[in-house]
Enzyme design. Sequence first.
Site, PDB file in Angstrom:
ATOM      1  N   SER A 245       0.807  -1.230   0.000  1.00 28.82           N
ATOM      2  CA  SER A 245       0.000   0.000   0.000  1.00 28.82           C
ATOM      3  C   SER A 245       0.834   1.271   0.000  1.00 28.82           C
ATOM      4  CB  SER A 245      -0.937   0.001   1.210  1.00 28.82           C
ATOM      5  OG  SER A 245      -1.936  -0.992   1.057  1.00 28.82           O
ATOM      6  N   ASP A 269     -16.975   2.275  -4.231  1.00 22.04           N
ATOM      7  CA  ASP A 269     -16.434   0.938  -3.959  1.00 22.04           C
ATOM      8  C   ASP A 269     -17.573  -0.061  -3.812  1.00 22.04           C
ATOM      9  OD1 ASP A 269     -14.724  -1.207  -3.065  1.00 22.04           O
ATOM     10  OD2 ASP A 269     -15.376  -0.737  -1.018  1.00 22.04           O
TER      11      ASP A 269
END
Length: 320
Positions: A245, A269
């Site tokens: 990440s 999302d």
Amino acid sequence: MKKYRFGASFGDFVVTEMKEYKSRRVEGQESARDYRRGWVVWLAILAAMGALVVRLGALQLFEGGEYRILADENRIKKIRLAAERGKILDRNEQDVRTLGEAAAHVVGYVAEVNEEEVGLLRDAGQKYELGSQIGRTGIEQQYEDKLRGRDGGRLVEVNPNQEVVRELGHQEPQAGSDVTLTLEAGLQQTAFAALGRKRGAVIVSNPKTGEILALVSSPAFNPHQVTASSEFFNRAIGGIYPPGSTFKIVTTVAALESGKADGNFTYEDTGVINIGKFAYTNWYFTQYGRTEGVVGWEKALARSVDTFFYKVGELTGAET
């Protein structure tokens, strides 16, 4: 009847004289041999004495200097005065060496040079002696020339018991120079404590300047007590790991600077995103079966929303 006493005949006299003559001749020959033997012995003694005198003369004339040097080496002794190594300081001028294991992979360690290394270093024009310390890893090794300083010494005369009789010369050692790092000692200790004994690494940097504020690798080692089993591998700079990440920062910068997405960009999302024939899920959906809904930059970074950055990466393209 008158008895006659017969005396020695002429032949007897002749035999007797011959025996005496032979006896005297043998004695003379033995005496001559003894005389010659005596001369041989004396000549041998004189030859030996002559050879000894010649050898002593040769030692005095031709090899006297060498033996004087050997005698002086036994009588004159050089005592090394080790130079104090420079300090390794953090940004607040705290000595980082005092952190021990917490900064071991950054600081490194020092050890004595061995006989083979002394020869190699001298061939390279560097003056080290047996007993000299040299940096082995980390900052100690990288900045060895700056940290080590210059050794001094005492030239003394000693007696047969190796006791100092008098000092013939003295040179003070010159301390090494200090090296200041961008580390912050308190933050370094905090990062080390957070890792505990788990395997891993922590790097803390200033995003504005790129300065490294903390760099920890675990397991660590004691720089003051190094053994064959010490853990020297620095995972913070030597390990190869996927960026994970952390690469989302790179994706964000690339998208905004290229104009492929602006500060108002949002993405909804649904837990899964399809790119080509591949389907990628968000960690929140994978672990808990839930979605993030509409996501902007701030929430995407705070929650590390995978699907958001997959979409941003698709928009930005690999060539940006």
